[in-house]
Design a protein around this motif. Structure first.
Motif, PDB file in Angstrom:
ATOM      1  N   ARG A   1     -14.023   7.955 -13.040  1.00 29.37           N
ATOM      2  CA  ARG A   1     -13.453   6.709 -13.702  1.00 29.37           C
ATOM      3  C   ARG A   1     -11.641   6.923 -14.683  1.00 29.37           C
ATOM      4  O   ARG A   1     -11.087   5.763 -14.495  1.00 29.37           O
ATOM      5  CB  ARG A   1     -14.298   5.928 -15.001  1.00 29.37           C
TER       6      ARG A   1
ATOM      7  N   LEU B   1     -11.962   5.604  -4.410  1.00 26.55           N
ATOM      8  CA  LEU B   1     -11.330   4.604  -5.542  1.00 26.55           C
ATOM      9  C   LEU B   1     -12.565   3.944  -6.049  1.00 26.55           C
ATOM     10  O   LEU B   1     -12.384   3.687  -7.238  1.00 26.55           O
ATOM     11  CB  LEU B   1     -10.413   3.768  -5.211  1.00 26.55           C
ATOM     12  N   THR B   2     -13.535   3.365  -5.714  1.00 23.81           N
ATOM     13  CA  THR B   2     -14.356   2.568  -5.961  1.00 23.81           C
ATOM     14  C   THR B   2     -15.710   2.764  -6.399  1.00 23.81           C
ATOM     15  O   THR B   2     -16.245   2.041  -7.378  1.00 23.81           O
ATOM     16  CB  THR B   2     -14.399   0.595  -4.955  1.00 23.81           C
TER      17      THR B   2
ATOM     18  N   CYS C   1     -14.577   8.108  -7.562  1.00 18.93           N
ATOM     19  CA  CYS C   1     -13.485   9.030  -8.764  1.00 18.93           C
ATOM     20  C   CYS C   1     -13.916   8.767 -10.128  1.00 18.93           C
ATOM     21  O   CYS C   1     -14.457   7.655 -10.143  1.00 18.93           O
ATOM     22  CB  CYS C   1     -11.761   7.798  -8.135  1.00 18.93           C
TER      23      CYS C   1
ATOM     24  N   ARG D   1      -9.209  -1.620  -0.867  1.00 17.42           N
ATOM     25  CA  ARG D   1      -9.655  -1.434  -2.558  1.00 17.42           C
ATOM     26  C   ARG D   1      -9.639  -3.000  -3.275  1.00 17.42           C
ATOM     27  O   ARG D   1     -10.551  -3.407  -3.465  1.00 17.42           O
ATOM     28  CB  ARG D   1      -9.041  -0.972  -3.538  1.00 17.42           C
TER      29      ARG D   1
ATOM     30  N   ARG E   1      -9.385   6.063 -11.732  1.00 12.82           N
ATOM     31  CA  ARG E   1      -9.215   5.622 -11.002  1.00 12.82           C
ATOM     32  C   ARG E   1      -7.921   4.515 -10.906  1.00 12.82           C
ATOM     33  O   ARG E   1      -7.486   4.281 -10.502  1.00 12.82           O
ATOM     34  CB  ARG E   1     -10.015   3.851 -11.184  1.00 12.82           C
TER      35      ARG E   1
END
Lengths: 322, 283
Positions: free
Chosen positions: A111, A105-106, A109, A195, A114
């Motif tokens: 944008r 996710l950081t 992925c 996250r 996310r």
């Protein structure tokens, strides 16, 4: 003598307001103390309820492996064993996966995706545990019994040493199934917490590392992870605290047998499952006292884990100058 | 063109493997969670019909619904919120305003964070010891108190966080105009943080609406329709628990229907909570 000494009349709006302020101060302090009182109340009432069991069984209560309501002999060891085994197994599954999801996710992925995926995971973290329990009972347990466990028995079960962990008939329910359900339950929690922690790494540091030509994995391994290590350990302990005390998701699929199976495929029990299952049927006296004593053990265990978790998370918050 | 050194190639390969693992775990995790929701919708929707809302819990192998359990859940959660919200609101106000920097507030903050994660079955045992055993029978009131104990730490936490987001200049401006602190808190601070406080209460409702363990030894359950809080009271989570573990197919179907309703409620409340925060941020 002077006008200053004369107390203002009660109808004076300023005096009324100041009195209201004193009352509000007292009321809010009282409300805040409720938190303290509840924790003291939990400790005292459980200790009082558990006292007969601790008095009659002594410290042997913690190490004895029998649990027999008929002969009134109780030992907490099988339940503690089941609690620890299922929680630790669940963490072993959920933590690497949660780290992977947070990394995805950081860093990876696209944008626009996310935020939606992040929100979906946060929403899943709020789903009540009984939902995971009912799914585990009706969907996961049959799947384990007919597909996964026969496969495990046929493959891993033949390896000397660890084979004993995967021996015996496939019941479907048991320690491994309970651990899997627990892992699914804490996974959204672990993932969204990780996250959030990853996002607190100063972006300048990461950008500098990228600028020096480090790969994404190297930035994660050498910058993000060390920077957030304390908070991560704290967060994982918070998740462990939840797993240790989780009741409904486990009760459905653990099998509720006061045994200490060598194999992960066999039924066992946990502290919370034993209480949930037996407390209402337990006769007053030694039986219910033993169950409350189990609850006291669980309370102390989770309190210690959660306190350690909070201390670590606080250290990070202080370092970040909050 | 220079060919990349073996070392760089190794680094890139390791990176590729790790990124693949991260993506795979994200995919696997999301698929499993989607499967759970999918099964829940499938089973829940196929068990859902008009009787679920209009009839009480049936005996084995006969027609019925979940009306008494749904009403019981509403009553228990409603009373729990009524008890827990004022306590949580004032306690959060103490931590953020009256006692912000005091040693006591530090300790209470720490304990509140622990209470937030204390196993809910422990809360159930505690309320049993205090409110059920002395009285001699289970009651809806005891269930509501057990749920309220879960509401308090959630509301305390969000209230404090939200009040702290209100800039100190607002406090100073109000005090400089001669407003007593209580007046300042009520008219300025609470007003500025209203949407955040509402979010906290909504999150607390979402949390307790699926809680089962604290009700097992407090509200117990009731096969009949009842509005009497001093008697055992049915609730959706306990009914799901009992029916799912039964051998009767109609009970199991009702358990799925109940699970579907609870999930829907929890998700709807969580989404609403987010919407309230988003609206508060824009205002």
């Amino acid at each position: 003598m002077t006008a200053i000494d004369i107390p203002p009349p009660l109808s004076d709006p300023r005096a009324r307001a100041l009195r209201a302020d004193r009352i509000a101060h007292g009321v809010s302090l009282g409300a805040a103390l409720v938190v303290l009182l509840v924790l003291i109340g939990v400790t005292l009432s459980l200790a009082a309820g558990a006292w007969p069991a601790f008095r009659d069984l002594g410290p042997g209560f913690l190490t004895a492996k029998v649990w027999n309501p008929v002969t009134d002999r109780y030992g907490a060891f099988t339940a503690i064993y089941g609690t620890v085994i299922t929680s630790v197994l669940a963490m072993l599954i959920a933590v690497p996966m949660g780290l992977g999801i947070a990394l995805f996710l950081t860093e990876l992925c696209p944008r626009p995706l996310r935020r939606p995926i992040g929100i979906a995971i946060e929403l899943l973290a709020g789903i009540p545990s009984i939902i995971y329990g009912i799914w585990g009972l009706f969907v996961l347990a049959p799947l384990m019994q007919h597909t996964v466990q026969p496969l495990l028995i046929a493959t891993l079960g033949n390896i000397p040493g660890i084979g004993a962990l995967f021996a015996g008939p496939p019941y479907g329910i048991g320690l491994l199934t309970a651990a899997l359900i627990l892992a699914m339950m804490v996974l959204p929690f672990v993932a969204s917490l990780t996250r959030d922690i990853f996002l607190t790494t100063p972006p300048m540091l990461r950008e500098a590392a990228y600028g020096m030509g480090m790969t994404t994995w190297e930035v994660t391994r050498h910058i993000t992870l060390p920077k957030s290590a304390t908070a991560l350990v704290g967060g994982m302990m918070l998740a462990l605290g939840r797993a240790l005390g989780e009741t409904m998701a486990v009760t459905f699929v653990i099998g509720n047998a006061h045994r200490m199976p060598a194999s992960l495929l066999q039924p066992g029990t946990t502290i919370s499952a034993a209480i949930a299952n037996e407390f209402n049927e337990a006769s007053a006296g030694a039986y219910s006292s033993a169950l409350i004593a189990l609850g006291f053990v669980l309370f102390v265990l989770t309190f210690l884990v959660l306190a350690a978790a909070q201390l670590m998370l606080r250290r990070l918050a202080r370092r970040n100058g909050r | 063109m220079l060919s990349p050194s073996p070392r760089l190639r190794r680094r890139k390969a390791l990176n590729a493997v790790m990124m693949l693992l991260a993506t795979a775990s994200a995919a696997l995790g999301l698929i499993v969670l989607a499967l759970i929701l999918g099964d829940l919708c499938w089973q829940g929707l196929s068990a859902l019909n008009a009787h679920v809302l209009s009839q009480d819990t049936p005996g084995p192998m006969s027609e019925g619904g979940l009306r008494n359990a749904i009403v019981g859940s509403f009553l228990l959660s409603g009373l729990a919120v009524l008890i827990g919200t004022p306590i949580g609101l004032f306690a959060g106000t103490y931590l953020s305003e009256y006692g912000r920097y005091s040693k006591l507030a530090q300790v209470l903050r720490f304990l509140n964070d622990i209470l937030l994660s204390v196993p809910s079955i422990i809360v159930g045992l505690f309320v049993y010891q205090v409110l059920v055993r002395p009285v001699g029978h289970f009651s809806g009131l005891a269930g509501a108190v057990a749920l309220a104990i879960l509401v308090v730490p959630t509301v305390v936490r969000t209230t404090e966080n939200m009040l702290r987001l209100v800039p100190d200049q607002l406090r100073e401006a109000a005090l400089a105009m001669g407003a007593p602190r209580w007046h300042m808190i009520r008219r300025v601070i609470w007003k500025a943080a209203l949407s955040g406080i509402v979010t906290g209460v909504l999150l607390a409702i979402a949390r307790i609406s699926g809680e089962t363990a604290p009700l097992l030894f407090t509200a117990l359950s009731n096969s009949f329709f009842s509005l009497d809080m001093t008697r055992p009271m049915a609730s959706l989570p306990i009914t799901i628990y009992q029916f799912a573990l039964s051998p009767y197919e109609n009970w199991q179907a009702l358990a799925w229907a109940g699970a579907f309703l609870i999930t829907l409620t929890v998700l709807a409340i969580s989404v609403l909570a987010r919407a309230v925060t988003a609206k508060g941020d824009r205002a």
